[in-house]
Design an enzyme around this catalytic site. Structure first.
Site, PDB file in Angstrom:
ATOM      1  N   ARG A  40      -2.375  38.538   3.906  1.00 17.35           N
ATOM      2  CA  ARG A  40      -3.440  37.578   3.618  1.00 17.35           C
ATOM      3  C   ARG A  40      -3.309  36.979   2.221  1.00 17.35           C
ATOM      4  O   ARG A  40      -3.621  35.799   1.996  1.00 17.35           O
ATOM      5  CB  ARG A  40      -4.791  38.273   3.772  1.00 17.35           C
ATOM      6  CG  ARG A  40      -5.977  37.333   3.584  1.00 17.35           C
ATOM      7  CD  ARG A  40      -7.260  38.025   4.002  1.00 17.35           C
ATOM      8  NE  ARG A  40      -8.397  37.128   3.939  1.00 17.35           N
ATOM      9  CZ  ARG A  40      -9.485  37.363   3.213  1.00 17.35           C
ATOM     10  NH1 ARG A  40      -9.582  38.466   2.501  1.00 17.35           N
ATOM     11  NH2 ARG A  40     -10.480  36.498   3.208  1.00 17.35           N
ATOM     12  N   HIS A  44      -3.609  33.039   1.144  1.00 18.57           N
ATOM     13  CA  HIS A  44      -4.578  32.521   0.166  1.00 18.57           C
ATOM     14  C   HIS A  44      -3.898  31.949  -1.067  1.00 18.57           C
ATOM     15  O   HIS A  44      -4.489  31.138  -1.774  1.00 18.57           O
ATOM     16  CB  HIS A  44      -5.594  33.601  -0.206  1.00 18.57           C
ATOM     17  CG  HIS A  44      -6.647  33.785   0.842  1.00 18.57           C
ATOM     18  ND1 HIS A  44      -7.946  34.142   0.558  1.00 18.57           N
ATOM     19  CD2 HIS A  44      -6.588  33.635   2.191  1.00 18.57           C
ATOM     20  CE1 HIS A  44      -8.639  34.216   1.693  1.00 18.57           C
ATOM     21  NE2 HIS A  44      -7.843  33.927   2.699  1.00 18.57           N
ATOM     22  N   ASN A  72     -12.440  34.894  -1.671  1.00 17.02           N
ATOM     23  CA  ASN A  72     -11.622  35.969  -2.241  1.00 17.02           C
ATOM     24  C   ASN A  72     -12.396  37.132  -2.842  1.00 17.02           C
ATOM     25  O   ASN A  72     -11.949  38.269  -2.815  1.00 17.02           O
ATOM     26  CB  ASN A  72     -10.710  35.395  -3.339  1.00 17.02           C
ATOM     27  CG  ASN A  72      -9.695  34.408  -2.788  1.00 17.02           C
ATOM     28  OD1 ASN A  72      -9.398  34.436  -1.588  1.00 17.02           O
ATOM     29  ND2 ASN A  72      -9.161  33.555  -3.650  1.00 17.02           N
ATOM     30  N   HIS A 172      -4.295  37.788  12.317  1.00 18.99           N
ATOM     31  CA  HIS A 172      -5.509  38.582  12.550  1.00 18.99           C
ATOM     32  C   HIS A 172      -5.274  39.678  13.586  1.00 18.99           C
ATOM     33  O   HIS A 172      -6.215  40.345  13.997  1.00 18.99           O
ATOM     34  CB  HIS A 172      -6.677  37.681  12.929  1.00 18.99           C
ATOM     35  CG  HIS A 172      -7.196  36.881  11.767  1.00 18.99           C
ATOM     36  ND1 HIS A 172      -8.250  36.000  11.872  1.00 18.99           N
ATOM     37  CD2 HIS A 172      -6.810  36.847  10.460  1.00 18.99           C
ATOM     38  CE1 HIS A 172      -8.480  35.441  10.679  1.00 18.99           C
ATOM     39  NE2 HIS A 172      -7.618  35.932   9.816  1.00 18.99           N
TER      40      HIS A 172
HETATM   41  C1  HEM Z   1      -7.315  29.893  10.386  1.00 18.28           C
HETATM   42  C2  HEM Z   1      -8.160  30.076   9.412  1.00 18.28           C
HETATM   43  C3  HEM Z   1      -8.496  31.436   8.870  1.00 18.28           C
HETATM   44  C4  HEM Z   1      -9.740  31.876   8.586  1.00 18.28           C
HETATM   45  C5  HEM Z   1     -11.040  31.092   8.752  1.00 18.28           C
HETATM   46  C6  HEM Z   1      -9.630  33.232   8.122  1.00 18.28           C
HETATM   47  C7  HEM Z   1     -10.683  34.009   7.703  1.00 18.28           C
HETATM   48  C8  HEM Z   1     -10.599  35.362   7.410  1.00 18.28           C
HETATM   49  C9  HEM Z   1     -11.720  36.187   7.054  1.00 18.28           C
HETATM   50  C10 HEM Z   1     -13.157  35.712   6.877  1.00 18.28           C
HETATM   51  C11 HEM Z   1     -11.257  37.457   6.906  1.00 18.28           C
HETATM   52  C12 HEM Z   1     -12.090  38.692   6.536  1.00 18.28           C
HETATM   53  C13 HEM Z   1     -12.261  38.761   5.019  1.00 18.28           C
HETATM   54  C14 HEM Z   1     -13.355  39.744   4.636  1.00 18.28           C
HETATM   55  O1  HEM Z   1     -14.261  39.956   5.434  1.00 18.28           O
HETATM   56  O2  HEM Z   1     -13.297  40.290   3.512  1.00 18.28           O
HETATM   57  C15 HEM Z   1      -9.838  37.434   7.161  1.00 18.28           C
HETATM   58  C16 HEM Z   1      -9.018  38.529   7.120  1.00 18.28           C
HETATM   59  C17 HEM Z   1      -7.646  38.468   7.260  1.00 18.28           C
HETATM   60  N1  HEM Z   1      -6.896  37.316   7.363  1.00 18.28           N
HETATM   61 FE1  HEM Z   1      -7.602  35.490   7.802  1.00 18.28          FE
HETATM   62  N2  HEM Z   1      -8.314  33.598   8.143  1.00 18.28           N
HETATM   63  C18 HEM Z   1      -7.579  32.542   8.582  1.00 18.28           C
HETATM   64  C19 HEM Z   1      -6.203  32.477   8.665  1.00 18.28           C
HETATM   65  C20 HEM Z   1      -5.354  33.483   8.267  1.00 18.28           C
HETATM   66  C21 HEM Z   1      -3.932  33.338   8.080  1.00 18.28           C
HETATM   67  C22 HEM Z   1      -3.168  32.036   8.240  1.00 18.28           C
HETATM   68  C23 HEM Z   1      -3.450  34.566   7.707  1.00 18.28           C
HETATM   69  C24 HEM Z   1      -2.053  34.964   7.346  1.00 18.28           C
HETATM   70  C25 HEM Z   1      -0.974  34.340   7.749  1.00 18.28           C
HETATM   71  C26 HEM Z   1      -4.575  35.469   7.685  1.00 18.28           C
HETATM   72  C27 HEM Z   1      -4.505  36.818   7.442  1.00 18.28           C
HETATM   73  C28 HEM Z   1      -5.584  37.668   7.419  1.00 18.28           C
HETATM   74  C29 HEM Z   1      -5.471  39.115   7.412  1.00 18.28           C
HETATM   75  C30 HEM Z   1      -4.182  39.914   7.561  1.00 18.28           C
HETATM   76  C31 HEM Z   1      -6.775  39.626   7.290  1.00 18.28           C
HETATM   77  C32 HEM Z   1      -7.191  41.101   7.149  1.00 18.28           C
HETATM   78  C33 HEM Z   1      -7.088  41.477   5.680  1.00 18.28           C
HETATM   79  C34 HEM Z   1      -7.426  42.907   5.331  1.00 18.28           C
HETATM   80  O3  HEM Z   1      -7.766  43.717   6.198  1.00 18.28           O
HETATM   81  O4  HEM Z   1      -7.360  43.201   4.118  1.00 18.28           O
HETATM   82  N3  HEM Z   1      -5.715  34.770   7.998  1.00 18.28           N
HETATM   83  N4  HEM Z   1      -9.463  36.139   7.454  1.00 18.28           N
HETATM   84 CA   LIG Z   2      -1.378  28.962  -4.990  1.00 15.89          CA
END
Ligand code: HEM
Ligand SMILES: [Ca+2]
Ligand SMILES: [Ca+2]
Length: 301
Positions: A40, A44, A72, A172
């Site tokens: 992630r 970001h 973040n 995800h």
């Molecule tokens: C398409 C739009 C996306 C949205 C709206 C989104 C949103 C989010 C949100 C809200 C979370 C939870 C954060 C929290 O509650 O603290 C999350 C977690 C995560 N996102 Fe996304 N995300 C998107 C795309 C992506 C992309 C493109 C990647 C990587 C290529 C990614 C990788 C991850 C990962 C691996 C987690 C889990 C992180 C952890 O457990 O520490 N996301 N995302």
């Molecule tokens: Ca940058």
């Protein structure tokens, strides 16, 4: 204008990639979720002024950084692992040769591999930003409240496609989200959420704002395994975030077809995910003599 190159460090520090890999593997052995967090971090970084390690900069007197931007704050993780890699590489490469932005890109790939996902060649030679912008982070990272059209606009504004959106959201398959990011979906649009999933999520995430905001739920059924269960969940209306379920509505519109395809075709997901990561990893990098190679990933030189 130069280009990124998978062999950028082959001559100047041949040990760089194996060292990153082993530190990432160690960190994931300590805590599997770290793999998700490192993946992630790269996203970001890349979505805010390109893959330039801007996300790693602490606030200073001259700029407010990205770490406390809304998407973040209390959420991004993995900074200590990046620091550990940076110091190890300073020693192994006998000096400051590997940029923080490249470390983040390679750590993301190694995380995917360590958790059972596909490997792909990371293109290298990014340099590090000398500044960061909290406002840019707030504006450029898509919110989980977005509808399909908003998600598409965000990705298209970064030169990415609907297919990239579906593939990269496949990240995800790993990790967790906090209650505060799925509460509205849970209580205000329950009809789009499968019954048993709604029931179990309500234990984790009470309806009252402020109550259990940081409680975590898995983004798919196997949060420590890179697989296609994320897409299976979307087909079953179990998507955790509003933005996840927007990728599959079940009426054949939007990206329904792509979600179905990748859920049934892990081989295609494996191949295409790597290609999409390389595309995301190439978002406006600083190359040649632009930017710098930061000594400390948290501070400009
Ligand atoms: C398409 C739009 C996306 C949205 C709206 C989104 C949103 C989010 C949100 C809200 C979370 C939870 C954060 C929290 O509650 O603290 C999350 C977690 C995560 N996102 Fe996304 N995300 C998107 C795309 C992506 C992309 C493109 C990647 C990587 C290529 C990614 C990788 C991850 C990962 C691996 C987690 C889990 C992180 C952890 O457990 O520490 N996301 N995302
Ligand atoms: Ca940058
Ligand atoms: Ca999974």
């Amino acid at each position: 204008k130069g280009q990124l190159d998978p062999h950028f460090y082959d001559k100047v520090c041949p040990q760089a990639l194996p060292v990153i890999k082993s530190i990432v593997e160690d960190a994931i052995k300590q805590e599997a979720r770290m793999g998700a967090s490192l993946l992630r971090l790269h996203f970001h970084d890349c979505f805010v002024n390109g893959c330039d390690a801007s996300v790693l900069l602490d606030d200073t007197d001259t700029f407010i950084g990205e770490k406390n931007a809304a998407p973040n704050m209390n959420s991004l993780r993995g900074f200590e692992v990046i620091d550990r890699i940076k110091s190890a590489l300073y020693y192994v490469c006998r000096g400051n040769v590997v940029s923080c932005a490249d470390i983040v890109a390679v750590a993301a790939r190694d995380s995917v591999v360590a958790l059972g996902g596909p490997s792909y060649e990371v293109h290298l030679g990014r340099r590090d930003a000398r500044t960061a912008s909290q406002a840019a982070a707030n504006n450029s990272i898509p919110a989980p409240t977005l509808d399909f059209s908003g998600l598409v606009s965000s990705f298209v504004s970064h030169g990415l496609t609907i297919q990239d959106l579906v593939l990269l959201s496949g990240a995800h398959t790993l990790g967790f989200a906090r209650c505060t990011n799925f509460r509205a979906r849970l209580y205000n649009e329950t009809w789009t959420l499968e019954d048993s999933q709604a029931t179990s999520l309500k234990y984790i995430c009470p309806s009252e704002s402020g109550d259990g905001d940081d409680n975590l739920a898995q983004l798919d059924g196997t949060p420590a395994k890179f697989d296609t269960v994320y897409y299976d969940w979307l087909l079953q209306r179990k998507g955790l975030l509003h933005s996840d379920q927007q990728l599959y509505k079940g009426d054949g519109s939007g990206s329904d077809g792509l979600v179905k395809y990748y859920s049934q075709n892990s081989k295609a997901f494996w191949e295409d995910f790597g290609v999409a990561m390389i595309r995301m990893g190439a978002l406006s990098p600083l190359i040649g003599t632009d930017g710098e190679i930061r000594m400390d990933c948290r501070k400009v030189n």
